[in-house]
Design a protein around this motif. Structure first.
Motif, mmCIF file in Angstrom:
data_model
loop_
_atom_site.group_PDB
_atom_site.id
_atom_site.type_symbol
_atom_site.label_atom_id
_atom_site.label_comp_id
_atom_site.label_asym_id
_atom_site.label_seq_id
_atom_site.Cartn_x
_atom_site.Cartn_y
_atom_site.Cartn_z
ATOM 1 N N ASN A 1 0.642 10.763 9.294
ATOM 2 C CA ASN A 1 0.424 12.085 9.876
ATOM 3 C C ASN A 1 -1.024 12.507 9.723
ATOM 4 O O ASN A 1 -1.743 12.011 8.865
ATOM 5 C CB ASN A 1 1.331 13.113 9.190
ATOM 6 N N ARG A 2 -1.405 13.477 10.573
ATOM 7 C CA ARG A 2 -2.769 14.018 10.481
ATOM 8 C C ARG A 2 -3.033 14.543 9.075
ATOM 9 O O ARG A 2 -2.160 15.142 8.453
ATOM 10 C CB ARG A 2 -2.942 15.185 11.450
ATOM 11 N N GLY A 3 -4.244 14.361 8.636
ATOM 12 C CA GLY A 3 -4.612 14.902 7.332
ATOM 13 C C GLY A 3 -5.277 13.852 6.471
ATOM 14 O O GLY A 3 -5.798 12.860 6.978
ATOM 15 N N ALA A 4 -5.223 14.091 5.211
ATOM 16 C CA ALA A 4 -5.872 13.188 4.261
ATOM 17 C C ALA A 4 -4.854 12.679 3.254
ATOM 18 O O ALA A 4 -3.905 13.370 2.895
ATOM 19 C CB ALA A 4 -7.005 13.902 3.529
ATOM 20 N N ASP A 5 -5.041 11.464 2.848
ATOM 21 C CA ASP A 5 -4.179 10.835 1.848
ATOM 22 C C ASP A 5 -5.115 10.081 0.905
ATOM 23 O O ASP A 5 -5.673 9.049 1.275
ATOM 24 C CB ASP A 5 -3.204 9.872 2.540
ATOM 25 N N ALA A 6 -5.298 10.628 -0.247
ATOM 26 C CA ALA A 6 -6.332 10.084 -1.137
ATOM 27 C C ALA A 6 -5.733 9.358 -2.333
ATOM 28 O O ALA A 6 -4.663 9.704 -2.827
ATOM 29 C CB ALA A 6 -7.240 11.202 -1.633
ATOM 30 N N GLY A 7 -6.429 8.356 -2.782
ATOM 31 C CA GLY A 7 -6.089 7.681 -4.032
ATOM 32 C C GLY A 7 -4.747 6.991 -4.047
ATOM 33 O O GLY A 7 -4.060 6.979 -5.071
ATOM 34 N N GLN A 8 -4.367 6.385 -2.923
ATOM 35 C CA GLN A 8 -3.080 5.684 -2.872
ATOM 36 C C GLN A 8 -3.255 4.242 -3.367
ATOM 37 O O GLN A 8 -4.214 3.557 -3.020
ATOM 38 C CB GLN A 8 -2.533 5.683 -1.441
ATOM 39 N N LYS B 1 1.443 10.173 3.319
ATOM 40 C CA LYS B 1 1.337 10.757 4.665
ATOM 41 C C LYS B 1 1.979 9.874 5.723
ATOM 42 O O LYS B 1 2.106 10.287 6.874
ATOM 43 C CB LYS B 1 -0.130 10.979 5.041
ATOM 44 N N GLY B 2 2.347 8.675 5.337
ATOM 45 C CA GLY B 2 2.945 7.751 6.292
ATOM 46 C C GLY B 2 4.043 6.951 5.624
ATOM 47 O O GLY B 2 4.532 7.318 4.546
ATOM 48 N N THR B 3 4.409 5.871 6.274
ATOM 49 C CA THR B 3 5.474 5.022 5.743
ATOM 50 C C THR B 3 4.895 3.676 5.326
ATOM 51 O O THR B 3 4.360 2.947 6.162
ATOM 52 C CB THR B 3 6.559 4.799 6.817
ATOM 53 N N SER B 4 5.020 3.377 4.042
ATOM 54 C CA SER B 4 4.550 2.081 3.571
ATOM 55 C C SER B 4 5.482 0.991 4.079
ATOM 56 O O SER B 4 6.707 1.157 4.061
ATOM 57 C CB SER B 4 4.510 2.064 2.042
ATOM 58 N N ALA B 5 4.914 -0.088 4.530
ATOM 59 C CA ALA B 5 5.735 -1.209 5.012
ATOM 60 C C ALA B 5 6.303 -2.012 3.857
ATOM 61 O O ALA B 5 7.010 -2.982 4.063
ATOM 62 C CB ALA B 5 4.899 -2.100 5.915
ATOM 63 N N GLY B 6 5.963 -1.630 2.640
ATOM 64 C CA GLY B 6 6.437 -2.369 1.476
ATOM 65 C C GLY B 6 5.524 -3.548 1.199
ATOM 66 O O GLY B 6 4.352 -3.540 1.564
ATOM 67 N N THR B 7 6.061 -4.550 0.566
ATOM 68 C CA THR B 7 5.249 -5.718 0.223
ATOM 69 C C THR B 7 5.179 -6.656 1.422
ATOM 70 O O THR B 7 6.200 -7.152 1.890
ATOM 71 C CB THR B 7 5.858 -6.437 -0.993
ATOM 72 N N MET B 8 3.963 -6.858 1.896
ATOM 73 C CA MET B 8 3.764 -7.652 3.110
ATOM 74 C C MET B 8 2.915 -8.883 2.809
ATOM 75 O O MET B 8 1.950 -8.819 2.045
ATOM 76 C CB MET B 8 3.055 -6.816 4.181
ATOM 77 N N ASP B 9 3.295 -9.965 3.421
ATOM 78 C CA ASP B 9 2.558 -11.220 3.275
ATOM 79 C C ASP B 9 1.371 -11.226 4.247
ATOM 80 O O ASP B 9 1.564 -11.145 5.457
ATOM 81 C CB ASP B 9 3.506 -12.386 3.571
ATOM 82 N N ILE B 10 0.174 -11.301 3.706
ATOM 83 C CA ILE B 10 -1.006 -11.341 4.579
ATOM 84 C C ILE B 10 -1.730 -12.686 4.478
ATOM 85 O O ILE B 10 -2.883 -12.801 4.885
ATOM 86 C CB ILE B 10 -1.976 -10.173 4.272
ATOM 87 N N MET C 1 0.848 -1.192 0.000
ATOM 88 C CA MET C 1 0.000 0.000 0.000
ATOM 89 C C MET C 1 0.883 1.241 0.000
ATOM 90 O O MET C 1 1.665 1.456 0.922
ATOM 91 C CB MET C 1 -0.928 -0.009 1.211
ATOM 92 N N ALA C 2 0.736 2.021 -1.040
ATOM 93 C CA ALA C 2 1.519 3.258 -1.145
ATOM 94 C C ALA C 2 1.018 4.265 -0.122
ATOM 95 O O ALA C 2 -0.109 4.177 0.372
ATOM 96 C CB ALA C 2 1.388 3.821 -2.554
ATOM 97 N N SER C 3 1.862 5.227 0.226
ATOM 98 C CA SER C 3 1.451 6.259 1.183
ATOM 99 C C SER C 3 2.312 7.497 1.018
ATOM 100 O O SER C 3 3.522 7.385 0.791
ATOM 101 C CB SER C 3 1.583 5.726 2.613
#
Lengths: 166, 191
Positions: A131-138, A106-115, A102-104
């Protein structure tokens, strides 16, 4: 005539008194403003079905398939330590792997994660330090892979839950 | 003349507790204040304990049946050109430079082999060797006497494997000189 003059004078005096009274008057209101904690996360829809259709002779790991057709958006005013965690409704069987990235901004993407084995009790952090705020369309990118030794998999529906939390 | 505006602020001021009625009013005021404070605390608590929001996506995952086969080594030439003086037949030509690799996520599969040559002049045999453990069971040897299919590796179940293919060409003196051409085809199929 005299009576009229007296009336006029009294009227003028009344105006002066009222003006004086108005100049000294005040009013106050307490206005209470409250902004509650807001966490909002949404996705743009569901990704296309992911089907493993090919592989390389002699290799157990089949060719993986990916989908990056969907996005997520968040809005939060809680703080700068908010994160997105992801989990499945049920773990995948052994030999099948579902990864997410998941791209980001406003924050730090953990990269490719196995779920593959992340369930409600063991959700995986996929974005942290938001961080506070909005992050759209990631962009949300899924990668599905399988081992030949795991066999075929008939069409299986899995639900991925994203939780925005502190 | 003094004008007095009655506002909400005024109603929050504690009244003077000088009479019995005023005492009741003051108690009511305190009760209101406590309840407002309680509401405020509850609202703050609700904010602090907010567990966030969630969103869901639905995924459809599928793995098709997949069978892959490949050869490493390419075309090869077997030439019978040696013979010992004390032997009636020439020394067979042997080549083990071909490796067969496969992957299948299906069950009960086998690999067959066939030659394109319907009536070969010289003997040609193929034997799988150095099989990957657990990837199937190798047939000891296959002789290409015609263009029929022969089981080469059986019991292939959800596996990736490989083996070396050893070809042996043989001839006896009576067969004379000549050339045989074979196009060898391997097929992974259901048992």
């Amino acid at each position: 005539m005299k009576k009229s003059l007296v009336t006029l004078a009294l009227a003028g005096l009344s105006i002066l008194i009222v003006e004086s009274a108005s100049a000294q008057s005040s009013a106050a209101q307490n206005v209470t403003l409250t902004v509650n904690t807001v966490y909002k996360i949404s996705t743009s829809g569901n990704p296309s079905s992911m089907t493993v259709t090919t592989g390389t002779a002699g290799t157990d790991a089949l060719s993986s398939v990916s989908d990056n057709s969907t996005t997520y958006s968040i809005t939060q005013n809680f703080g700068n330590t908010v994160k997105v965690a992801a989990n499945l409704d049920a773990a995948l069987a052994a030999g099948y792997t579902l990864q997410i990235n998941m791209a980001s901004t406003k924050g730090t993407s953990a990269g490719t994660m196995d779920i593959s084995n992340a369930t409600s009790g063991s959700a995986v952090d996929v974005v942290t330090g938001i961080n506070r705020g909005a992050d759209a369309g990631q962009m949300v990118t899924y990668t599905f892979s399988a081992l030949a030794s795991a066999g075929m998999l008939s069409s299986t529906n899995k639900t991925v839950t994203f939780t925005l939390t502190n | 003349m003094k004008l007095r505006l009655i506002t909400g602020t005024d109603s929050l001021q504690p009244p003077e507790a000088t009479t019995g009625g005023a005492m009741k009013t003051q108690k009511l005021y305190r009760a209101k204040k406590i309840s407002k404070t309680l509401v405020a605390v509850l609202m703050m608590a609700a904010g602090l304990h907010a567990q966030g929001s969630s969103a869901q996506q639905s995924l459809i995952l599928r793995v098709m049946e997949l069978n892959k086969l490949d050869l490493i080594g390419g075309s090869l030439k077997l030439t019978i050109d040696k013979i010992h003086a004390d032997q009636f037949a020439p020394t067979p030509a042997v080549n083990a430079n071909t490796t067969l690799v496969w992957t299948s996520n299906g069950e009960n599969k086998k690999i067959t082999v066939a030659s394109s040559n319907t009536n070969p002049r010289y003997a040609l045999r193929a034997a799988p060797q150095e099989m990957s453990p657990g990837a199937g069971k190798a047939t000891p040897v296959v002789s290409f006497l015609d263009n029929k299919n022969h089981d080469f590796i059986v019991g292939v179940n959800r596996s990736a494997g490989k083996c070396v293919i050893q070809f042996t060409a043989a001839a006896d003196v009576k067969q004379g000189i000549g050339i045989d051409t074979h196009v060898i085809t391997y097929t992974i199929t259901s048992s």
